[in-house]
Design an enzyme around this catalytic site. Structure first.
Site, PDB file in Angstrom:
ATOM      1  N   ASP A 192       0.986  -1.145   0.010  1.00 29.54           N
ATOM      2  CA  ASP A 192       0.181   0.100  -0.060  1.00 29.54           C
ATOM      3  C   ASP A 192       1.003   1.330  -0.053  1.00 29.54           C
ATOM      4  O   ASP A 192       2.032   1.141   0.459  1.00 29.54           O
ATOM      5  CB  ASP A 192      -0.961   0.004   1.156  1.00 29.54           C
ATOM      6  CG  ASP A 192      -0.084   0.231   2.506  1.00 29.54           C
ATOM      7  OD1 ASP A 192       0.148   1.306   2.927  1.00 29.54           O
ATOM      8  OD2 ASP A 192       0.298  -0.892   3.089  1.00 29.54           O
ATOM      9  N   SER A 193       0.430   2.209  -0.631  1.00 25.90           N
ATOM     10  CA  SER A 193       1.214   3.588  -0.428  1.00 25.90           C
ATOM     11  C   SER A 193       2.468   3.395  -0.971  1.00 25.90           C
ATOM     12  O   SER A 193       2.714   2.950  -2.231  1.00 25.90           O
ATOM     13  CB  SER A 193       0.923   4.222   0.913  1.00 25.90           C
ATOM     14  OG  SER A 193       1.199   5.641   0.910  1.00 25.90           O
ATOM     15  N   ALA A 194       3.379   3.933  -0.205  1.00 30.98           N
ATOM     16  CA  ALA A 194       4.767   3.880  -0.500  1.00 30.98           C
ATOM     17  C   ALA A 194       5.161   2.327  -0.998  1.00 30.98           C
ATOM     18  O   ALA A 194       6.148   2.188  -1.698  1.00 30.98           O
ATOM     19  CB  ALA A 194       5.740   4.363   0.427  1.00 30.98           C
ATOM     20  N   GLY A 196       3.561   0.480  -2.765  1.00 32.10           N
ATOM     21  CA  GLY A 196       3.450   0.505  -4.161  1.00 32.10           C
ATOM     22  C   GLY A 196       4.586   0.692  -4.972  1.00 32.10           C
ATOM     23  O   GLY A 196       4.939   0.164  -6.134  1.00 32.10           O
TER      24      GLY A 196
END
Length: 353
Positions: A192-194, A196
């Site tokens: 998720d988020s970073a 990714g």
């Protein structure tokens, strides 16, 4: 292949030959509870984000380091793992570096062992906060629904460890799994988020080093542009994220990226048609300022000839899947991700007798 499930209306049903993963539809109506929670979060978090944005970079770094333990404990309490979850900590030296993380095995998941499918999870939060502990609940729920164990990586964070430390850790962790005997096609990269951005970096480096690619990938609200210019432009266009002020978040990300060249191939990651890419599911909240990053990630995969399904979830914020107590849609989204992981399992061929 590009499969897009738009927000703000019923998903457009594709033709049968364009629907290889079954029903991965999104409820077109967000819940009243989610809207209320997001309104509350905006009132609480935006003043703090604005205050951090006005601080000197050194003060911001000190603020992150000081508040990180308390913030992490809050997330852990809001997203506890299901009962029966087993955790095995990993601390090993591998190829001149440290492997730190944990095996997370839900009560319905099989124990990890070579020859089985596993999830390789890369947590997010701007490269400066969170850990496998904060994401243990999400990882365990995803593991329960897929009946897979997961290795959740504890990579190094900024501001103490600048770019590309986290990316190097993610690459080392993947190669450690291969060295343990896990087949690349049996590894599901999720993040998720970073996380990714770490996943995209992993794909590009795997290609450059001729390392076999993972079998499939699931990304929640992925970061594509670590300069955060995409998110800032999205905010200026009128998107009001309930949690993230893009201008402040860009400043926080620089605690990790520092003086890295924005066009460095491990910052602005480019996927190309000669790459073998895993089938990918991308989910993001329609309210979040990082929706532009999710769409850019999808376009990058599709432009390189890969298969990507992207879902915009109405009335949802950043990585809403992490907080089932706050978002009524979190459970449904994780169920959808689990179905995708299940149907993208590699086909087993029986050895000739």
């Amino acid at each position: 292949m590009s499969i897009t499930l738009p927000a703000g209306g019923a998903p457009i049903p594709p033709a049968d030959d364009e629907k290889p993963f079954g029903n991965l539809g999104v409820d077109p109506h967000g819940s009243r509870r989610s809207r209320a929670v997001n309104a509350y979060l905006a009132r609480v978090t935006w003043p703090m984000m604005l205050a951090a944005g006005r601080s000197h970079p050194l003060v911001t770094a000190q603020m992150i380091q000081r508040t990180r333990p308390g913030l992490n404990r809050t997330i852990e309490r809001l997203s506890p793992p299901p009962s029966g979850t087993q955790v095995e900590l990993v601390r090993e030296t591998f190829r001149g570096g440290q492997i730190r993380g944990e095996w997370v095995t839900g009560r319905r998941a099989a124990d990890p062992q070579p020859g089985t499918r596993i999830i390789y999870y890369l947590h997010g939060s701007g490269y400066v906060v969170c850990s496998p502990r904060t994401h243990r609940g999400l990882v365990a729920r995803l593991g329960n629904r897929t009946e897979l164990s997961a290795f959740s990586l504890d990579y190094r964070l900024g501001p103490e460890h600048p770019w590309p430390c986290a990316g190097n850790d993610a690459i080392r962790g993947y190669r450690w799994l291969l060295a343990q005997g896990y087949r690349a096609e049996d590894i599901v990269v999720a993040g998720d988020s970073a996380g990714g951005h770490l996943a995209l970096d992993l794909l590009a480096v795997n290609h450059a080093t001729r390392t076999p690619q993972p079998g499939s990938m699931v990304l929640f609200s992925p970061l594509y542009d670590p300069t955060f210019d995409l998110a800032v432009d999205n905010q200026r266009s009128g998107v009001h994220d309930p949690i993230i002020n893009a201008v402040t978040a860009r400043k926080i990300l620089r605690l990790y990226t520092r003086t890295a060249d924005p066009d460095h191939p491990r910052m602005r990651i480019r996927l190309t048609p000669e790459m073998t890419l895993p089938k990918t599911l991308i989910q993001y909240g329609s309210l979040e300022v990082m929706g532009a990053d999710a769409r850019a990630t999808h376009d990058e995969i599709v432009g390189a000839g890969g298969v990507s399904v992207i879902q915009a979830w109405p009335d949802q914020g950043h990585v809403f899947q992490l907080m089932p107590r706050l978002s009524a849609e979190a459970r449904q989204a994780v169920d959808t991700a689990a179905r995708f992981i299940t149907v993208t399992a590699p086909t087993r061929t029986e050895p000739a007798s």
